[in-house]
Design an enzyme around this catalytic site. Structure first.
Site, PDB file in Angstrom:
ATOM      1  N   SER A 237      -7.384  -1.198   7.853  1.00 40.96           N
ATOM      2  CA  SER A 237      -6.760  -0.296   8.831  1.00 40.96           C
ATOM      3  C   SER A 237      -7.777   0.391   9.734  1.00 40.96           C
ATOM      4  CB  SER A 237      -5.979   0.769   8.063  1.00 40.96           C
ATOM      5  OG  SER A 237      -5.639   1.834   8.907  1.00 40.96           O
TER       6      SER A 237
ATOM      7  N   GLU B 214      -7.624   3.299  10.415  1.00 41.42           N
ATOM      8  CA  GLU B 214      -7.848   4.631   9.836  1.00 41.42           C
ATOM      9  C   GLU B 214      -9.217   4.712   9.162  1.00 41.42           C
ATOM     10  OE1 GLU B 214      -6.101   7.631   9.690  1.00 41.42           O
ATOM     11  OE2 GLU B 214      -4.806   6.827  11.241  1.00 41.42           O
TER      12      GLU B 214
ATOM     13  N   ARG C 201      -3.620   7.066  20.203  1.00 41.60           N
ATOM     14  CA  ARG C 201      -3.627   5.849  19.390  1.00 41.60           C
ATOM     15  C   ARG C 201      -3.514   4.621  20.294  1.00 41.60           C
ATOM     16  NH1 ARG C 201      -4.907   8.946  16.145  1.00 41.60           N
ATOM     17  NH2 ARG C 201      -4.224   9.273  14.008  1.00 41.60           N
TER      18      ARG C 201
ATOM     19  N   GLY D 204       3.860  17.575  15.126  1.00 40.03           N
ATOM     20  CA  GLY D 204       2.509  18.095  14.921  1.00 40.03           C
ATOM     21  C   GLY D 204       1.657  17.961  16.175  1.00 40.03           C
TER      22      GLY D 204
ATOM     23  N   TYR E  30      -6.041   8.225   2.350  1.00 39.81           N
ATOM     24  CA  TYR E  30      -5.584   6.883   2.742  1.00 39.81           C
ATOM     25  C   TYR E  30      -6.730   6.103   3.388  1.00 39.81           C
ATOM     26  CZ  TYR E  30      -3.347   3.248   5.585  1.00 39.81           C
ATOM     27  OH  TYR E  30      -3.024   2.052   6.175  1.00 39.81           O
TER      28      TYR E  30
ATOM     29  N   PHE F 256       6.664   7.860  10.224  1.00 39.28           N
ATOM     30  CA  PHE F 256       5.566   7.609  11.179  1.00 39.28           C
ATOM     31  C   PHE F 256       5.992   8.097  12.558  1.00 39.28           C
ATOM     32  CE2 PHE F 256       4.789   4.724   7.731  1.00 39.28           C
ATOM     33  CZ  PHE F 256       3.418   4.773   7.569  1.00 39.28           C
TER      34      PHE F 256
ATOM     35  N   ALA G  43       0.851  -1.203   0.000  1.00 38.51           N
ATOM     36  CA  ALA G  43       0.000   0.000   0.000  1.00 38.51           C
ATOM     37  C   ALA G  43       0.876   1.238   0.000  1.00 38.51           C
ATOM     38  CB  ALA G  43      -0.880   0.024   1.247  1.00 38.51           C
TER      39      ALA G  43
ATOM     40  N   PRO H  36      -4.660  18.176   7.444  1.00 35.52           N
ATOM     41  CA  PRO H  36      -5.881  18.872   7.021  1.00 35.52           C
ATOM     42  C   PRO H  36      -7.121  18.369   7.771  1.00 35.52           C
ATOM     43  CG  PRO H  36      -4.632  18.118   5.115  1.00 35.52           C
ATOM     44  CD  PRO H  36      -3.942  17.553   6.317  1.00 35.52           C
TER      45      PRO H  36
ATOM     46  N   ARG I 264       9.617   0.157  11.394  1.00 36.00           N
ATOM     47  CA  ARG I 264       8.587   1.104  10.976  1.00 36.00           C
ATOM     48  C   ARG I 264       9.225   2.214  10.144  1.00 36.00           C
ATOM     49  NH1 ARG I 264       3.185   2.062   9.955  1.00 36.00           N
ATOM     50  NH2 ARG I 264       2.110   2.994  11.737  1.00 36.00           N
TER      51      ARG I 264
HETATM   52  P1  NDP Z   1       4.985  -0.209   4.817  1.00 38.09           P
HETATM   53  O1  NDP Z   1       4.780   1.164   4.308  1.00 38.09           O
HETATM   54  O2  NDP Z   1       6.147  -0.480   5.720  1.00 38.09           O
HETATM   55  O3  NDP Z   1       5.112  -1.210   3.570  1.00 38.09           O
HETATM   56  C1  NDP Z   1       4.366  -1.025   2.416  1.00 38.09           C
HETATM   57  C2  NDP Z   1       4.824  -2.030   1.391  1.00 38.09           C
HETATM   58  O4  NDP Z   1       4.044  -1.880   0.196  1.00 38.09           O
HETATM   59  C3  NDP Z   1       6.300  -1.870   0.951  1.00 38.09           C
HETATM   60  O5  NDP Z   1       6.854  -3.143   0.778  1.00 38.09           O
HETATM   61  C4  NDP Z   1       6.163  -1.164  -0.382  1.00 38.09           C
HETATM   62  O6  NDP Z   1       7.246  -1.395  -1.239  1.00 38.09           O
HETATM   63  C5  NDP Z   1       4.922  -1.847  -0.921  1.00 38.09           C
HETATM   64  N1  NDP Z   1       4.295  -1.119  -2.027  1.00 38.09           N
HETATM   65  C6  NDP Z   1       3.899   0.172  -2.038  1.00 38.09           C
HETATM   66  N2  NDP Z   1       3.351   0.470  -3.221  1.00 38.09           N
HETATM   67  C7  NDP Z   1       3.409  -0.649  -3.986  1.00 38.09           C
HETATM   68  C8  NDP Z   1       3.010  -0.963  -5.288  1.00 38.09           C
HETATM   69  N3  NDP Z   1       2.431  -0.063  -6.101  1.00 38.09           N
HETATM   70  N4  NDP Z   1       3.197  -2.233  -5.742  1.00 38.09           N
HETATM   71  C9  NDP Z   1       3.777  -3.165  -4.944  1.00 38.09           C
HETATM   72  N5  NDP Z   1       4.203  -2.907  -3.698  1.00 38.09           N
HETATM   73  C10 NDP Z   1       4.014  -1.673  -3.222  1.00 38.09           C
HETATM   74  O7  NDP Z   1       3.616  -0.643   5.520  1.00 38.09           O
HETATM   75  P2  NDP Z   1       3.390  -1.590   6.808  1.00 38.09           P
HETATM   76  O8  NDP Z   1       4.240  -2.792   6.684  1.00 38.09           O
HETATM   77  O9  NDP Z   1       3.448  -0.759   8.033  1.00 38.09           O
HETATM   78  O10 NDP Z   1       1.866  -1.983   6.624  1.00 38.09           O
HETATM   79  C11 NDP Z   1       1.480  -3.124   5.842  1.00 38.09           C
HETATM   80  C12 NDP Z   1       0.049  -2.944   5.389  1.00 38.09           C
HETATM   81  O11 NDP Z   1      -0.803  -2.824   6.518  1.00 38.09           O
HETATM   82  C13 NDP Z   1      -0.209  -1.695   4.542  1.00 38.09           C
HETATM   83  O12 NDP Z   1      -1.216  -2.006   3.624  1.00 38.09           O
HETATM   84  C14 NDP Z   1      -0.711  -0.692   5.547  1.00 38.09           C
HETATM   85  O13 NDP Z   1      -1.500   0.298   4.931  1.00 38.09           O
HETATM   86  C15 NDP Z   1      -1.537  -1.597   6.460  1.00 38.09           C
HETATM   87  N6  NDP Z   1      -1.690  -1.154   7.822  1.00 38.09           N
HETATM   88  C16 NDP Z   1      -0.601  -0.822   8.560  1.00 38.09           C
HETATM   89  C17 NDP Z   1      -0.748  -0.419   9.854  1.00 38.09           C
HETATM   90  C18 NDP Z   1       0.431  -0.070  10.703  1.00 38.09           C
HETATM   91  O14 NDP Z   1       0.218   0.482  11.798  1.00 38.09           O
HETATM   92  N7  NDP Z   1       1.643  -0.404  10.299  1.00 38.09           N
HETATM   93  C19 NDP Z   1      -2.094  -0.314  10.486  1.00 38.09           C
HETATM   94  C20 NDP Z   1      -3.157  -0.786   9.635  1.00 38.09           C
HETATM   95  C21 NDP Z   1      -2.953  -1.171   8.352  1.00 38.09           C
HETATM   96  P3  NDP Z   1       8.551  -0.438  -1.253  1.00 38.09           P
HETATM   97  O15 NDP Z   1       9.484  -1.021  -0.237  1.00 38.09           O
HETATM   98  O16 NDP Z   1       9.018  -0.571  -2.654  1.00 38.09           O
HETATM   99  O17 NDP Z   1       8.098   0.955  -0.894  1.00 38.09           O
HETATM  100  P1  GDP Z   2      -1.380   7.245  11.439  1.00 40.15           P
HETATM  101  O1  GDP Z   2      -2.259   6.978  12.622  1.00 40.15           O
HETATM  102  O2  GDP Z   2      -1.422   6.152  10.421  1.00 40.15           O
HETATM  103  O3  GDP Z   2      -1.590   8.580  10.825  1.00 40.15           O
HETATM  104  O4  GDP Z   2       0.130   7.143  12.016  1.00 40.15           O
HETATM  105  P2  GDP Z   2       1.253   8.259  12.280  1.00 40.15           P
HETATM  106  O5  GDP Z   2       2.292   7.582  13.087  1.00 40.15           O
HETATM  107  O6  GDP Z   2       1.698   8.895  11.007  1.00 40.15           O
HETATM  108  O7  GDP Z   2       0.520   9.379  13.157  1.00 40.15           O
HETATM  109  C1  GDP Z   2      -0.090   9.084  14.389  1.00 40.15           C
HETATM  110  C2  GDP Z   2      -0.577  10.378  15.020  1.00 40.15           C
HETATM  111  O8  GDP Z   2       0.542  11.168  15.416  1.00 40.15           O
HETATM  112  C3  GDP Z   2      -1.429  11.272  14.102  1.00 40.15           C
HETATM  113  O9  GDP Z   2      -2.574  11.707  14.798  1.00 40.15           O
HETATM  114  C4  GDP Z   2      -0.519  12.427  13.788  1.00 40.15           C
HETATM  115  O10 GDP Z   2      -1.210  13.671  13.562  1.00 40.15           O
HETATM  116  C5  GDP Z   2       0.279  12.513  15.086  1.00 40.15           C
HETATM  117  N1  GDP Z   2       1.545  13.242  14.920  1.00 40.15           N
HETATM  118  C6  GDP Z   2       1.939  14.315  15.650  1.00 40.15           C
HETATM  119  N2  GDP Z   2       3.112  14.774  15.206  1.00 40.15           N
HETATM  120  C7  GDP Z   2       3.476  13.967  14.166  1.00 40.15           C
HETATM  121  C8  GDP Z   2       4.611  13.965  13.299  1.00 40.15           C
HETATM  122  O11 GDP Z   2       5.506  14.764  13.392  1.00 40.15           O
HETATM  123  N3  GDP Z   2       4.639  12.974  12.341  1.00 40.15           N
HETATM  124  C9  GDP Z   2       3.635  12.042  12.234  1.00 40.15           C
HETATM  125  N4  GDP Z   2       3.740  11.086  11.300  1.00 40.15           N
HETATM  126  N5  GDP Z   2       2.554  12.054  13.036  1.00 40.15           N
HETATM  127  C10 GDP Z   2       2.475  12.999  13.988  1.00 40.15           C
END
Ligand code: NDP
Ligand code: GDP
Length: 329
Positions: free
Chosen positions: A123, A125, A215, A209, A147, A186, A80, A277, A182
């Site tokens: 998610s 989200e 969370r 921010g 997203y 993030f 994703a 936003p 991670r």
């Molecule tokens: P990451 O951002 O760490 O990993 C995303 C992965 O998707 C990477 O391997 C990336 O490849 C790959 N990717 C992105 N775009 C494409 C594409 N067009 N084609 C093929 N591969 C692609 O995410 P996480 O591991 O944290 O999360 C895994 C999944 O779980 C995601 O779908 C995320 O949205 C969802 N999720 C995550 C949460 C979290 O807290 N971590 C919570 C809820 C849901 P590359 O290395 O090339 O960028």
């Molecule tokens: P999300 O829940 O998938 O948006 O995960 P993030 O880790 O990106 O953000 C979690 C929360 O942290 C959100 O509510 C953000 O607004 C807040 N936040 C506050 N400051 C920051 C920052 O500097 N970076 C990010 N990524 N999030 C922040």
């Protein structure tokens, strides 16, 4: 031996899931998009054990080929555009990958391997501006970012393929989960990376921010076990995976900085650039269904996880300093 195909294998969750499936004796196929420089960092230690397939979630032909090559028993669709903040400046790309990409993957499975079990990475989200707390599998969605909207589409199309084509398609509604792997933009990793750099004298402030956001943060290594468990059931279903504990960004800062005897208030600077936003103020999951049906439970606590991340970042920054890879800010 079972075959598994993982999309998003180079990301945080994909790498932990690949480790888990390899330990369980699976043959693991990883879909990886072409990049100009290697992005194997999270999977370097298991890189040779994985069968790599080139493909992209926006390219159906490549996904059909990936399914034909891997002949999977289980497909884990984790790929994703996963960063909420980026989804505003890149809403169409986010929709193409995070929303329509799910249909592409489902179509590839339906055409080439209809009896494979399918996992979709949904998610918390999707709950966005929450209509009830805690959130469960039946809480209505109110996404607050491109997203979140894309994930809601991905979720419902997975449910729809299950109901339309009798596919084994399950969706895990995972709350935020973190680890040393991670992505650094993030909030958890941004903080632990900054703590390491500040402690080692490489940085003197951290621009942030909304510190009042709340969370339900869990550990990625625990959460990927739930993904696997979902595909070991007899029937497909949707499950919330969460810790049921709420923490503010401020608490996260406090745990991370105090672990190395620093006070976050001496370093954190508010920067409007990081205010979104539309904000998701609070996410708190109730995973009773997963506990009862899957027997899943969280093992690593919030505090332990943040400390683990700080330790890993300190080690990494020290190594980068030794090898002079790091710019001084
Ligand atoms: P990451 O951002 O760490 O990993 C995303 C992965 O998707 C990477 O391997 C990336 O490849 C790959 N990717 C992105 N775009 C494409 C594409 N067009 N084609 C093929 N591969 C692609 O995410 P996480 O591991 O944290 O999360 C895994 C999944 O779980 C995601 O779908 C995320 O949205 C969802 N999720 C995550 C949460 C979290 O807290 N971590 C919570 C809820 C849901 P590359 O290395 O090339 O960028
Ligand atoms: P999300 O829940 O998938 O948006 O995960 P993030 O880790 O990106 O953000 C979690 C929360 O942290 C959100 O509510 C953000 O607004 C807040 N936040 C506050 N400051 C920051 C920052 O500097 N970076 C990010 N990524 N999030 C922040």
């Amino acid at each position: 031996m079972k075959n598994a195909l993982i999309t998003g294998i180079t990301g945080q969750d994909g790498s932990y899931l690949a480790e888990l499936l390899l330990q369980k004796g699976y043959k693991v196929y990883g879909l990886r998009r072409r990049t100009s420089t290697p992005n194997y960092e999270n999977v370097e230690h298991i890189r040779k054990e994985i069968e790599w397939i080139s493909g992209d979630l926006t390219d159906l032909a490549s996904l059909i080929q990936a399914v034909q090559i891997s002949m999977p028993d289980e497909v884990y669709n984790l790929a994703a555009q996963s960063f909420v903040e980026t989804s505003w400046p890149q809403p169409l790309l986010t929709g193409q990958i995070t929303a329509l990409g799910v249909t592409n993957m489902l179509e590839a499975v339906r055409m080439a391997r209809p009896y494979a079990k399918f996992y979709q990475a949904s998610s918390s989200e999707m709950f966005g501006k929450v209509v009830e707390t805690p959130q469960t599998e039946v809480t209505p969605f109110y996404p607050r970012s491109p997203y979140g909207v894309s994930k809601a589409y991905g979720h419902w199309i997975t449910v729809n393929y299950r109901e339309s084509f009798d596919m084994f398609a399950s969706s895990g509604i995972l709350f935020n989960h973190e680890s040393p792997r991670r992505g650094v933009e993030f909030v958890s990793r941004k903080v632990t990376d900054a703590v390491a750099r500040i402690k080692l004298g490489m940085q003197n402030e951290l621009r942030m921010g909304n510190l009042d956001a709340k969370r339900d943060w869990g550990y990625a290594g625990d959460f990927v076990k739930a993904m696997w468990l979902m595909l070991q059931q007899d029937t497909p279903d949707d499950f919330v995976i969460s810790t049921g504990e709420l923490h503010t960004v401020r608490e996260l800062l406090d745990v991370a900085f105090s672990y190395v005897d620093l006070n976050y208030m001496d370093y954190v600077v508010m920067d409007p650039k990081f205010i979104r936003p539309a904000e998701v103020d609070l996410l708190l999951g109730d995973c009773t269904k997963a506990k009862l049906t899957l027997g899943w439970k969280q093992e690593v606590s919030f505090t332990k996880m943040i400390q683990m991340m700080v330790e890993a970042d300190i080690k990494r920054v020290e190594w980068e300093l030794r090898t002079k890879l790091i710019p001084v800010i």
